[in-house]
Design a protein around this motif. Structure first.
Motif, PDB file in Angstrom:
ATOM      1  N   PHE A  27      64.889  70.967  -8.744  1.00 24.39           N
ATOM      2  CA  PHE A  27      65.868  71.685  -7.942  1.00 24.39           C
ATOM      3  C   PHE A  27      65.856  73.160  -8.335  1.00 24.39           C
ATOM      4  O   PHE A  27      65.346  73.543  -9.393  1.00 24.39           O
ATOM      5  N   SER A  28      66.404  73.988  -7.469  1.00 21.34           N
ATOM      6  CA  SER A  28      66.459  75.422  -7.741  1.00 21.34           C
ATOM      7  C   SER A  28      67.838  75.947  -7.363  1.00 21.34           C
ATOM      8  O   SER A  28      68.550  75.351  -6.542  1.00 21.34           O
ATOM      9  N   GLY A  29      68.217  77.060  -7.974  1.00 28.13           N
ATOM     10  CA  GLY A  29      69.532  77.635  -7.719  1.00 28.13           C
ATOM     11  C   GLY A  29      69.457  79.131  -7.497  1.00 28.13           C
ATOM     12  O   GLY A  29      68.576  79.815  -8.036  1.00 28.13           O
ATOM     13  N   GLU A  30      70.379  79.635  -6.695  1.00 34.34           N
ATOM     14  CA  GLU A  30      70.493  81.068  -6.444  1.00 34.34           C
ATOM     15  C   GLU A  30      71.855  81.534  -6.943  1.00 34.34           C
ATOM     16  O   GLU A  30      72.881  81.054  -6.475  1.00 34.34           O
ATOM     17  N   ALA A  31      71.857  82.423  -7.914  1.00 35.46           N
ATOM     18  CA  ALA A  31      73.097  82.920  -8.518  1.00 35.46           C
ATOM     19  C   ALA A  31      73.527  84.205  -7.835  1.00 35.46           C
ATOM     20  O   ALA A  31      72.755  85.171  -7.758  1.00 35.46           O
ATOM     21  N   ARG A  32      74.757  84.209  -7.324  1.00 36.16           N
ATOM     22  CA  ARG A  32      75.298  85.383  -6.646  1.00 36.16           C
ATOM     23  C   ARG A  32      76.564  85.881  -7.344  1.00 36.16           C
ATOM     24  O   ARG A  32      77.363  85.096  -7.847  1.00 36.16           O
ATOM     25  N   ALA A  33      76.732  87.196  -7.309  1.00 26.88           N
ATOM     26  CA  ALA A  33      77.940  87.826  -7.839  1.00 26.88           C
ATOM     27  C   ALA A  33      79.086  87.659  -6.849  1.00 26.88           C
ATOM     28  O   ALA A  33      78.894  87.178  -5.726  1.00 26.88           O
ATOM     29  N   VAL A  34      80.278  88.088  -7.246  1.00 28.46           N
ATOM     30  CA  VAL A  34      81.456  87.989  -6.379  1.00 28.46           C
ATOM     31  C   VAL A  34      81.244  88.742  -5.067  1.00 28.46           C
ATOM     32  O   VAL A  34      81.694  88.299  -4.010  1.00 28.46           O
ATOM     33  N   ASN A  35      80.513  89.852  -5.110  1.00 28.52           N
ATOM     34  CA  ASN A  35      80.291  90.644  -3.900  1.00 28.52           C
ATOM     35  C   ASN A  35      79.156  90.099  -3.032  1.00 28.52           C
ATOM     36  O   ASN A  35      78.815  90.679  -2.000  1.00 28.52           O
ATOM     37  N   GLY A  36      78.540  88.990  -3.454  1.00 31.11           N
ATOM     38  CA  GLY A  36      77.488  88.362  -2.662  1.00 31.11           C
ATOM     39  C   GLY A  36      76.078  88.760  -3.044  1.00 31.11           C
ATOM     40  O   GLY A  36      75.111  88.180  -2.529  1.00 31.11           O
ATOM     41  N   ASP A  37      75.921  89.732  -3.935  1.00 31.02           N
ATOM     42  CA  ASP A  37      74.587  90.157  -4.353  1.00 31.02           C
ATOM     43  C   ASP A  37      73.890  89.050  -5.145  1.00 31.02           C
ATOM     44  O   ASP A  37      74.517  88.391  -5.985  1.00 31.02           O
ATOM     45  N   VAL A  38      72.600  88.861  -4.889  1.00 29.60           N
ATOM     46  CA  VAL A  38      71.819  87.884  -5.661  1.00 29.60           C
ATOM     47  C   VAL A  38      71.512  88.474  -7.035  1.00 29.60           C
ATOM     48  O   VAL A  38      70.955  89.573  -7.149  1.00 29.60           O
ATOM     49  N   LEU A  39      71.884  87.736  -8.093  1.00 32.09           N
ATOM     50  CA  LEU A  39      71.671  88.194  -9.458  1.00 32.09           C
ATOM     51  C   LEU A  39      70.321  87.720  -9.991  1.00 32.09           C
ATOM     52  O   LEU A  39      69.602  88.475 -10.634  1.00 32.09           O
ATOM     53  N   TYR A  40      70.006  86.452  -9.749  1.00 33.11           N
ATOM     54  CA  TYR A  40      68.754  85.853 -10.213  1.00 33.11           C
ATOM     55  C   TYR A  40      68.626  84.467  -9.586  1.00 33.11           C
ATOM     56  O   TYR A  40      69.544  83.993  -8.903  1.00 33.11           O
ATOM     57  N   THR A  41      67.486  83.825  -9.804  1.00 31.80           N
ATOM     58  CA  THR A  41      67.296  82.449  -9.349  1.00 31.80           C
ATOM     59  C   THR A  41      66.905  81.568 -10.537  1.00 31.80           C
ATOM     60  O   THR A  41      66.358  82.064 -11.533  1.00 31.80           O
ATOM     61  N   GLU A  42      67.214  80.275 -10.424  1.00 28.00           N
ATOM     62  CA  GLU A  42      66.871  79.288 -11.451  1.00 28.00           C
ATOM     63  C   GLU A  42      65.909  78.265 -10.843  1.00 28.00           C
ATOM     64  O   GLU A  42      66.064  77.869  -9.687  1.00 28.00           O
ATOM     65  N   HIS A  43      64.950  77.802 -11.660  1.00 25.92           N
ATOM     66  CA  HIS A  43      63.977  76.815 -11.193  1.00 25.92           C
ATOM     67  C   HIS A  43      63.873  75.709 -12.235  1.00 25.92           C
ATOM     68  O   HIS A  43      63.425  75.944 -13.364  1.00 25.92           O
ATOM     69  N   HIS A  44      64.330  74.512 -11.846  1.00 27.81           N
ATOM     70  CA  HIS A  44      64.480  73.389 -12.772  1.00 27.81           C
ATOM     71  C   HIS A  44      63.463  72.288 -12.499  1.00 27.81           C
ATOM     72  O   HIS A  44      63.216  71.938 -11.332  1.00 27.81           O
ATOM     73  N   GLN A  45      62.907  71.739 -13.561  1.00 31.70           N
ATOM     74  CA  GLN A  45      62.045  70.565 -13.477  1.00 31.70           C
ATOM     75  C   GLN A  45      62.444  69.608 -14.593  1.00 31.70           C
ATOM     76  O   GLN A  45      62.373  69.954 -15.773  1.00 31.70           O
TER      77      GLN A  45
END
Length: 247
Positions: A27-45
């Motif tokens: 699975f993968s995740g997209e981390a966003r700040a309160v203002n909606g900006d993308v901070l980073y992404t996560e990639h899980h195995q």
């Protein structure tokens, strides 16, 4: 005995004990700040096994990337051979020269080795007390108590603060957060009244199959040398294991 016969015998033994290797959980995740900006992404195995029809994680690898980048800026490896709630942890954030190692030299001690962003090295030996949970072990704690949480019951446990070298009392309880849209929503908050003023609850959302779909709260990724990002991480599942995630 030929290699083919050895393999066949091993498969028969695994079938007899109800244990088999499960398909990789990705699975993968997209981390966003309160203002909606993308901070980073996560990639899980997550590699694991199926035991009595349920998936048991063994090795979990995470890569953290900037948006639209193929190379990671941080990584984490978790090994669950000891317990689904108490993984060994190897976490690195090279941009801050930070690393964190969590291991178990014996059955009663959690050993923490932390290289801080300032270059200092700190080490802790924490006695295991009660229902101790380490790092992403909270995710498996939710699944182990799936039915109880669905029925509105709460679960108390002790969570490791690795950079403090201490286990703190926490409670896992059903929640209903306006920013989450999930089949099961839970919150993790401290049991101490003092810590409740200092630490905001972490909000989690799960789909009906028991996969994490939302994480809202403090992350382990640094914004700078003094603070970590607060983020809403939304997860997409790429592949499920061949057995159930929940009991």
């Amino acid at each position: 005995m030929t290699p083919m016969r050895r393999r066949t015998l091993a498969l028969l033994l695994l079938a007899a004990t109800g244990t088999c290797y499960g398909k990789t959980f990705q699975f993968s995740g997209e981390a966003r700040a309160v203002n909606g900006d993308v901070l980073y992404t996560e990639h899980h195995q997550v590699e694991g096994e199926c035991s009595q029809g349920q998936f048991r994680p063994l090795d979990h690898r995470v890569e953290y990337r900037e948006q639209d980048q193929s190379e990671g800026f941080a990584d984490k490896v978790l090994r669950y051979q000891r317990s689904p709630l108490q993984p060994e942890v190897d976490f690195n954030q090279p941009r801050f020269d930070e690393s964190l190692r969590i291991s178990y030299p014996d059955g009663n001690t959690i050993e923490v080795d932390w290289q801080t962003p300032s270059g200092e090295t700190r080490a802790f030996n924490v006695p295991v007390e009660g229902r101790a949970v380490v790092d992403a072990g909270f995710d498996n704690l939710v699944r182990q108590n799936w039915s109880a949480l669905q029925q509105g019951r709460s679960v108390e446990f002790r969570f490791l603060g690795p950079t403090r070298g201490e286990l703190y009392g926490f409670i896992l309880e059903p929640s209903n957060h306006p920013e989450l849209d999930a089949d099961l929503e839970v919150a993790i908050r401290p049991t101490s009244m003092l810590l409740r003023f200092l630490v905001d609850p972490i909000q989690l959302g799960y789909n009906a199959r028991g996969a994490l779909t939302h994480y809202l709260g403090l992350t382990n990724i640094r914004k700078n040398s003094d603070t970590n990002y607060q983020a809403h991480i939304r997860y997409d599942i790429a592949s499920y294991p061949e057995c159930e995630l929940t009991p």
